[in-house]
Design a protein around this motif. Sequence first.
Motif, PDB file in Angstrom:
ATOM      1  N   HIS A  42     -12.016  -4.183  -6.045  1.00 49.64           N
ATOM      2  CA  HIS A  42     -11.843  -3.861  -4.628  1.00 49.64           C
ATOM      3  C   HIS A  42     -13.147  -3.354  -4.016  1.00 49.64           C
ATOM      4  CE1 HIS A  42     -11.331  -0.136  -6.692  1.00 49.64           C
ATOM      5  NE2 HIS A  42     -10.022  -0.065  -6.655  1.00 49.64           N
ATOM      6  N   TYR A  66      -0.078   2.097   8.549  1.00 49.46           N
ATOM      7  CA  TYR A  66      -0.940   0.940   8.324  1.00 49.46           C
ATOM      8  C   TYR A  66      -1.749   0.610   9.581  1.00 49.46           C
ATOM      9  CZ  TYR A  66      -3.028  -3.386   7.149  1.00 49.46           C
ATOM     10  OH  TYR A  66      -3.991  -4.332   6.930  1.00 49.46           O
ATOM     11  N   ILE A 126      -3.816   4.006  -2.404  1.00 48.25           N
ATOM     12  CA  ILE A 126      -3.929   2.727  -1.701  1.00 48.25           C
ATOM     13  C   ILE A 126      -4.975   1.824  -2.333  1.00 48.25           C
ATOM     14  CG2 ILE A 126      -3.104   3.692   0.492  1.00 48.25           C
ATOM     15  CD1 ILE A 126      -6.017   3.410   1.531  1.00 48.25           C
ATOM     16  N   LEU A 167       0.811  -1.222   0.000  1.00 47.23           N
ATOM     17  CA  LEU A 167       0.000   0.000   0.000  1.00 47.23           C
ATOM     18  C   LEU A 167       0.843   1.270   0.000  1.00 47.23           C
ATOM     19  CD1 LEU A 167      -2.866  -0.934   2.504  1.00 47.23           C
ATOM     20  CD2 LEU A 167      -2.824  -1.131   0.026  1.00 47.23           C
ATOM     21  N   ARG A 210      -3.321   0.347  -5.377  1.00 43.52           N
ATOM     22  CA  ARG A 210      -2.180  -0.499  -5.004  1.00 43.52           C
ATOM     23  C   ARG A 210      -2.661  -1.847  -4.462  1.00 43.52           C
ATOM     24  NH1 ARG A 210       2.967   2.573  -4.440  1.00 43.52           N
ATOM     25  NH2 ARG A 210       3.767   0.698  -3.415  1.00 43.52           N
ATOM     26  N   VAL A 211      -3.738  -1.845  -3.682  1.00 42.72           N
ATOM     27  CA  VAL A 211      -4.224  -3.121  -3.143  1.00 42.72           C
ATOM     28  C   VAL A 211      -4.775  -3.998  -4.266  1.00 42.72           C
ATOM     29  CG1 VAL A 211      -6.618  -2.458  -2.585  1.00 42.72           C
ATOM     30  CG2 VAL A 211      -5.461  -4.167  -1.202  1.00 42.72           C
TER      31      VAL A 211
END
Length: 287
Positions: free
Chosen positions: A233, A204, A220, A197, A223-224
């Motif tokens: 997501h 975090y 983020i 992330l 990126r996840v």
Amino acid sequence: MPYEVSDKEIEYLDEMLKDINGDISVSMSYVRRAQGLTFEQLGEKFSGINVSTIKRYMQQSYPSIRPIHLVAAMSWVMMVPMTSFYYGFRLKEYYRGMDDDAVQALMCVGRLPSNQFEHIVSLIRNLLDTDQNQHISSYCKDLESEFGSIDNYDDLFPPQVLDLDAFAMDYYRSIAITVKIFREKNDITKETIARVLGLSSYQYDLLEDQYKTTSFPVAIGFRVKLGFKLASHVNFTSEMRMFPEFHELRKAQQFRDALIIEVLRHVPAKHKPHVINLLLEIAKIYI
């Protein structure tokens, strides 16, 4: 064995998303213009943020990060898929095979109520042959099995005025709960997911704290998805309680977007400009 991510994969994410804030600004600006919204009209749709701040976030040169909750809220108010914001100048890559006018229309159809959307799809399908219509019917069934029904779409529009602070609280609480579940289910250490992330260990830990609202960069979300090779997501908003409609909308958007794109792909070239113009004109009524 704990999930591992290589340095090369992290470098790839860093390179892929190095211009994410500028790309987001370009996309949000494009959607605003496509929908014919002034900054003042957009500002009236929010509480908790002023027009000058919205303008800054839509300036590509503005150096500050774009908070993920702000981008999510913008996607809801504008009724476009959040993922489309990622592409910036490359928005046509998201809507592969669509020309400029078609992409502009697709930025507006999310505002159409169910009846109007269904009428538009039906009208377009009247231009297709039997085989093409059979394909579209089969495609609809596949979408329903993947995303569920979209019968409740008209209940998923944002409030007339969206409280951005309340939205942020609900949004980050859901992320905190679901990202922890995701991490533990997939045997991912905090150190690994923090690296993916692009966060420090301290940051975090804040992300997993459902009792504290802390803003995080829009990167983020992408990126996840890229880092863990997720198809979507959407599940990270599944624990929203004040605004559960936002989560349901994201699933419905994927269904409607996929369907209208597939239908448009089969429209004969000679009819396509007229169909796109019709989409744009009807969408204007609801903007």
